[in-house]
Scaffold this active site. Structure first.
Site, PDB file in Angstrom:
ATOM      1  N   PHE A  28     -17.921   7.301  18.906  1.00  0.00           N
ATOM      2  CA  PHE A  28     -19.199   6.819  18.079  1.00  0.00           C
ATOM      3  C   PHE A  28     -20.442   6.837  18.961  1.00  0.00           C
ATOM      4  O   PHE A  28     -20.549   6.551  20.144  1.00  0.00           O
ATOM      5  CB  PHE A  28     -19.092   5.410  17.617  1.00  0.00           C
ATOM      6  CG  PHE A  28     -20.440   4.723  16.947  1.00  0.00           C
ATOM      7  CD1 PHE A  28     -20.624   4.919  15.593  1.00  0.00           C
ATOM      8  CD2 PHE A  28     -21.195   3.954  17.480  1.00  0.00           C
ATOM      9  CE1 PHE A  28     -21.561   4.643  14.732  1.00  0.00           C
ATOM     10  CE2 PHE A  28     -22.474   3.555  17.072  1.00  0.00           C
ATOM     11  CZ  PHE A  28     -22.658   3.812  15.590  1.00  0.00           C
ATOM     12  N   ASP A  49       1.191  10.033 -11.279  1.00  0.00           N
ATOM     13  CA  ASP A  49       0.974  10.060  -9.838  1.00  0.00           C
ATOM     14  C   ASP A  49       0.894  11.638  -9.684  1.00  0.00           C
ATOM     15  O   ASP A  49       0.620  12.569 -10.279  1.00  0.00           O
ATOM     16  CB  ASP A  49       1.963   9.424  -9.302  1.00  0.00           C
ATOM     17  CG  ASP A  49       1.681   8.900  -7.871  1.00  0.00           C
ATOM     18  OD1 ASP A  49       1.495   9.411  -6.851  1.00  0.00           O
ATOM     19  OD2 ASP A  49       1.270   7.584  -7.719  1.00  0.00           O
ATOM     20  N   ASP A  50       1.017  11.778  -8.257  1.00  0.00           N
ATOM     21  CA  ASP A  50       0.675  13.038  -7.671  1.00  0.00           C
ATOM     22  C   ASP A  50       1.435  14.385  -8.497  1.00  0.00           C
ATOM     23  O   ASP A  50       2.770  14.118  -8.841  1.00  0.00           O
ATOM     24  CB  ASP A  50       1.243  12.907  -6.198  1.00  0.00           C
ATOM     25  CG  ASP A  50       0.862  14.234  -5.459  1.00  0.00           C
ATOM     26  OD1 ASP A  50       0.328  14.989  -5.881  1.00  0.00           O
ATOM     27  OD2 ASP A  50       1.185  13.945  -4.160  1.00  0.00           O
ATOM     28  N   TRP A  58      -6.825   6.072  -6.089  1.00  0.00           N
ATOM     29  CA  TRP A  58      -7.511   6.905  -5.274  1.00  0.00           C
ATOM     30  C   TRP A  58      -6.664   6.877  -3.690  1.00  0.00           C
ATOM     31  O   TRP A  58      -6.767   5.860  -3.075  1.00  0.00           O
ATOM     32  CB  TRP A  58      -8.937   6.468  -4.961  1.00  0.00           C
ATOM     33  CG  TRP A  58      -9.606   7.237  -3.914  1.00  0.00           C
ATOM     34  CD1 TRP A  58      -9.411   7.332  -2.572  1.00  0.00           C
ATOM     35  CD2 TRP A  58     -10.930   7.892  -4.175  1.00  0.00           C
ATOM     36  NE1 TRP A  58     -10.431   8.066  -2.037  1.00  0.00           N
ATOM     37  CE2 TRP A  58     -11.422   8.349  -2.874  1.00  0.00           C
ATOM     38  CE3 TRP A  58     -12.090   7.796  -5.393  1.00  0.00           C
ATOM     39  CZ2 TRP A  58     -12.462   8.920  -2.709  1.00  0.00           C
ATOM     40  CZ3 TRP A  58     -12.988   8.346  -5.073  1.00  0.00           C
ATOM     41  CH2 TRP A  58     -13.303   9.097  -3.924  1.00  0.00           C
ATOM     42  N   ASN A 115      -3.815  10.432   2.338  1.00  0.00           N
ATOM     43  CA  ASN A 115      -2.337  10.526   3.150  1.00  0.00           C
ATOM     44  C   ASN A 115      -2.186  11.082   4.411  1.00  0.00           C
ATOM     45  O   ASN A 115      -1.471  11.608   4.589  1.00  0.00           O
ATOM     46  CB  ASN A 115      -1.492  11.042   2.128  1.00  0.00           C
ATOM     47  CG  ASN A 115      -1.130  10.135   1.084  1.00  0.00           C
ATOM     48  OD1 ASN A 115      -0.589   9.123   1.112  1.00  0.00           O
ATOM     49  ND2 ASN A 115      -1.040  10.634  -0.304  1.00  0.00           N
ATOM     50  N   ASP A 175      -8.535  -3.072   3.243  1.00  0.00           N
ATOM     51  CA  ASP A 175      -9.551  -3.580   3.812  1.00  0.00           C
ATOM     52  C   ASP A 175     -10.516  -4.187   2.807  1.00  0.00           C
ATOM     53  O   ASP A 175     -10.478  -3.445   1.923  1.00  0.00           O
ATOM     54  CB  ASP A 175     -10.201  -2.943   4.856  1.00  0.00           C
ATOM     55  CG  ASP A 175     -10.537  -1.375   4.390  1.00  0.00           C
ATOM     56  OD1 ASP A 175     -11.422  -1.541   3.476  1.00  0.00           O
ATOM     57  OD2 ASP A 175     -10.024  -0.437   4.972  1.00  0.00           O
ATOM     58  N   GLU A 187      19.325  -5.350 -17.631  1.00  0.00           N
ATOM     59  CA  GLU A 187      18.026  -4.982 -16.971  1.00  0.00           C
ATOM     60  C   GLU A 187      16.908  -5.141 -17.803  1.00  0.00           C
ATOM     61  O   GLU A 187      15.821  -5.400 -17.529  1.00  0.00           O
ATOM     62  CB  GLU A 187      18.130  -3.943 -16.155  1.00  0.00           C
ATOM     63  CG  GLU A 187      19.019  -4.132 -14.639  1.00  0.00           C
ATOM     64  CD  GLU A 187      19.069  -2.874 -13.818  1.00  0.00           C
ATOM     65  OE1 GLU A 187      19.284  -3.267 -12.582  1.00  0.00           O
ATOM     66  OE2 GLU A 187      19.125  -1.756 -14.558  1.00  0.00           O
TER      67      GLU A 187
HETATM   68  C1  GLA Z   1       1.247   8.150  -0.991  1.00  0.00           C
HETATM   69  C2  GLA Z   1       1.200   7.078  -2.018  1.00  0.00           C
HETATM   70  C3  GLA Z   1       2.448   6.991  -2.904  1.00  0.00           C
HETATM   71  C4  GLA Z   1       2.396   8.219  -3.850  1.00  0.00           C
HETATM   72  C5  GLA Z   1       2.291   9.658  -3.024  1.00  0.00           C
HETATM   73  C6  GLA Z   1       1.997  10.803  -3.810  1.00  0.00           C
HETATM   74  O1  GLA Z   1       2.386   8.193  -0.319  1.00  0.00           O
HETATM   75  O2  GLA Z   1       1.279   5.682  -1.267  1.00  0.00           O
HETATM   76  O3  GLA Z   1       2.424   6.000  -3.870  1.00  0.00           O
HETATM   77  O4  GLA Z   1       1.155   8.436  -4.529  1.00  0.00           O
HETATM   78  O5  GLA Z   1       1.212   9.597  -1.893  1.00  0.00           O
HETATM   79  O6  GLA Z   1       2.009  12.001  -2.935  1.00  0.00           O
END
Ligand code: GLA
Length: 721
Positions: A274, A360-361, A470, A473, A527, A607
């Site tokens: 920094f 998801d992804d 959002w 990774n 955070d 379940e």
């Molecule tokens: C991260 C997230 C998971 C999932 C994967 C998808 O690891 O924490 O919950 O969304 O990415 O690639």
């Protein structure tokens, strides 16, 4: 309440007092922070002692008892004889590393200050104490915000170059806090991917102990929240101080026990890598830090922090609002899905009371594995013919809302974006460090953010998107920005975080009703800074209920239940291989923003019944779960036979006690659990039965059932009669 009189500045919250004083030489001394005391000049506690090797500033003349090395400082500066942790480290045009701050003026403002481009609490009042380094031409404004009811004091610092020459800021902490005592424990919250925020406690010994991140984000490894406390402080007794940083990038929380057994805490942007160049006329603002103090142990500290986060940090429309129960397809499908598979999952989820479907992804670009596609934010029509325009109405027809996953800050080399703009990555020339096969985009650059945002905006506008996850990774490495000159590279990490916040702010502006959930491989960016933009954060990629007991326990010291993303997933668990019953998985996950991460079509009829009960129970009791006062009744790290916790409504008329047992051992002992936070004068029914005095439930306790088998769970719902 703020009192200012003859250089003495006192801030009162409901139960705490904070004070500083400009002394005869204009040095701003820290006189007190702790439980509330009557108005008085607390500088009577400061001892002036002649100490060997502690230098004396010129104006003190022959008075060898006046040394910055010994006196409690409000905002310590490096280079003028205070050898303890600096809050401020300036490099002057002549190359000297000295900062000499003296009191100049102050002002009190109604309402609490905000920080442009940075997250901040909302509060009641502001005090600004202005210091200056006359020789350097630098003014340092110390901002204090008061959140009276929550017993929170916030701090931030604004530097202004008023001289004619450029200076460099090597370090500017948000907070410096001196204690005139040496007998404190430090608690930090540490871990790793899939095991975040485990409390680690120990007495401060001579030297420095710290929690920090240089990963570009706040990290799985350490959290920008620490506690300092009495050696014997516990949940219900003892003096303790919490300090958090509202920041999602590199940070350092450092506590030093100095030679004369005083303690200094500093908290702010990490000084590694920094260096901010401040040209004449320019300003620099630090992120905000927040302090809270309790003289009744950690439960009260957490209640106050939770309240401050819920009521003064999270933003409308989601602050205080019920969160939808979601179903996320990640653990069920990974990248392998098409529209039919998703709709089938959504169908069974809807029939079980789930309210939001999250794709998801894997829905964009050429994303069939983590090798490709990041950066290309257009729907993959091979998987989803007709795009979101076709898919979303089908989900909505089931009575569910629709949400999706994004990872805007990242790019794969195998993407249209990278092929077109290889120079947009945050990577030093001649170096390449991949993580999860991806590189980071240079979010310090507006044109990069604009490009990504335009693509995302088109997706978000193509159908009704109610929620976005959002994600980010990887940790940053070999960081370098093509947009910054070599002598400005020390700004890159902070500019990245400012860029991230900027884009999140655009989303708030353009999609004000969208619920955004933060994520970073689970809880790698959990955070208070992120919480300002994303009112919930995926707590961990580890959904194993037994591990989650620990992760959610550690997280709960600072962060409220309504911010912790927690889901029931399939068993054996993908991270641990452990199998825990649906009942127990649900009990744990409903103490968060509740959801499921599995294919509900794959479960047994029993379940199904359990899930139906769980979703109904959560909807009925969400106000208690998300707004109640949280009590940790036991410590899951102690490996006791039970882990227990409790939520109590603000009016004490309702409470929910949850208990999970560990691995079974023959001949388990008969245990009673002493409840907390009830009204001793009320009578309560437990699960609709009986009439028990609150005093009895708290003092004598409630008998726990004997476990039969591993990882069982029970819930006791109390209502006042
Ligand atoms: C991260 C997230 C998971 C999932 C994967 C998808 O690891 O924490 O919950 O969304 O990415 O690639």
């Amino acid at each position: 309440m703020i009192h200012c009189e003859k250089g003495l500045f006192t801030l009162h919250t409901k139960h705490t007092t904070y004070q500083m004083k400009a002394d005869a030489h204009g040095v701003l001394l820290h006189t007190y922070y702790g439980p509330r005391v009557e108005d008085c000049d607390l500088s009577y506690r400061i001892r002036y002692v002649d100490r060997g090797f502690s230098p004396v500033p010129e104006e003190a003349g022959k008075d060898r008892t006046f040394s910055l090395d010994v006196l409690p400082q409000e905002y310590s500066a490096a280079g003028m004889g205070d050898f303890r942790l600096p809050a401020l480290d300036l490099e002057l045009p002549n190359g000297s590393r000295t900062a000499d701050l003296r009191f100049k003026s102050f002002r009190v403002e109604p309402g609490k200050y905000t920080l442009e481009g940075l997250p901040a609490f909302r509060g009641d009042e502001t005090l600004v104490v202005i210091l200056e380094d006359a020789a350097a031409g630098v003014e340092v404004e110390l901002y204090y915000g008061v959140l009276e009811d929550c017993d929170v004091i916030t701090r931030a610092v604004r530097l202004h170059n008023q001289g004619g020459q450029t200076v460099k800021i090597r370090q500017a902490a948000s907070l410096c806090l001196d204690f005139q005592r040496g007998d404190l424990d430090l608690i930090t919250f540490d871990g790793k991917h899939i095991q975040e925020r485990s409390p680690n406690r120990g007495p401060l010994l001579p030297g420095v102990r710290s929690a920090e991140s240089v990963r570009g984000s706040s990290s799985h490894q350490h959290n920008p929240f620490v506690i300092l406390c009495d050696h014997d402080a516990g949940e219900d007794h003892g003096l303790c101080y919490g300090a958090m940083l509202l920041y999602s990038g590199n940070f350092q929380a450092a506590a030093e026990r100095s030679q004369f057994e005083n303690i200094r805490l500093t908290l702010g942007i990490h000084p590694w890598h920094f260096c901010w160049t401040l040209a004449p006329g320019e300003h620099f603002t630090t992120p905000e830090a927040a302090l809270c103090c309790s003289k009744q142990g950690f439960s009260l500290l957490s209640h106050q922090l939770h309240r401050a986060i819920r009521e003064r940090l999270l933003r409308d429309p989601w602050a205080g609002q019920p969160r939808p129960i979601l179903i996320n397809n990640w653990e069920a499908t990974m990248f392998d899905f098409d529209a039919e598979r998703l709709v089938n999952i959504a169908k069974s989820a809807a029939s079980l009371g789930m309210e939001l479907f999250v794709m998801d992804d894997g829905w964009f670009g050429k994303r069939s594995s983590d090798l490709a596609g990041l950066g290309d934010w257009a729907v993959n029509e091979e998987k989803l013919p007709g795009g979101l325009e076709a898919l979303v109405p089908r989900i909505q027809a089931l009575g569910m809302k629709f949400g999706l996953w994004i990872e805007p800050e990242m790019v794969n080399e195998d993407s249209e974006l990278y092929r077109a703009h290889p120079d947009w990555v945050l990577q030093a020339p001649g170096r390449m460090v991949r993580s999860r096969q991806q590189l980071a985009l240079d979010f310090s650059r507006k044109e990069v953010r604009n490009h990504i945002y335009d693509a995302l905006k088109a997706v978000f506008s193509s159908a009704e998107i109610s929620y976005v996850k959002w994600d980010v990774n990887r940790s940053l490495a070999a960081v370098w920005s093509a947009a910054l000159l070599p002598d400005r590279q020390g700004e890159v990490y902070h500019r990245y975080v400012l860029g991230l916040y900027d884009m999140l702010e655009w989303m708030h502006r353009d999609f004000p009703h969208m619920l955004i959930e933060g994520c970073s491989g689970g809880g790698g960016r959990f955070d208070a800074g992120m919480l300002y933009y994303t009112p919930q954060i995926w707590c961990s990629d580890n959904t194993d209920a037994m591990d989650r007991l620990r992760i959610q326990y550690g997280t709960s010291f600072c962060y409220p239940v309504c911010t912790m993303g927690a889901h029931v997933s399939a068993v054996p668990n993908a991270q641990t291989g452990r199998s825990v019953s649906m009942q127990t998985r649900g009990v744990v996950a409903m103490h968060g923003t509740f959801g499921y991460e599995m294919d509900p079509a794959q479960i047994t009829p029993e379940e199904r019944e359990i899930i139906l009960r769980q979703t109904a129970f959560f909807k009925e009791h969400q106000a208690l779960l998300h707004q109640g006062d949280y009590y940790r009744l036991s410590d899951p790290f102690q490996n006791g036979p039970y882990t227990a916790w409790e939520l109590v409504s603000p009016d004490q008329r309702e409470a929910l006690v949850s208990v999970v047992s560990g691995p079974i051992q023959g001949g388990p002992p008969c245990r009673s659990l002493r409840l907390k936070g009830l009204n001793p004068d009320f009578y309560y029914q437990v699960n609709g039965q009986g009439r028990y005095p609150g005093s009895a439930l708290m003092e004598a306790g409630w008998p726990l059932p004997l476990p039969w088998g591993d990882y069982q769970s029970w819930q006791f719902y109390l209502t006042a009669l």
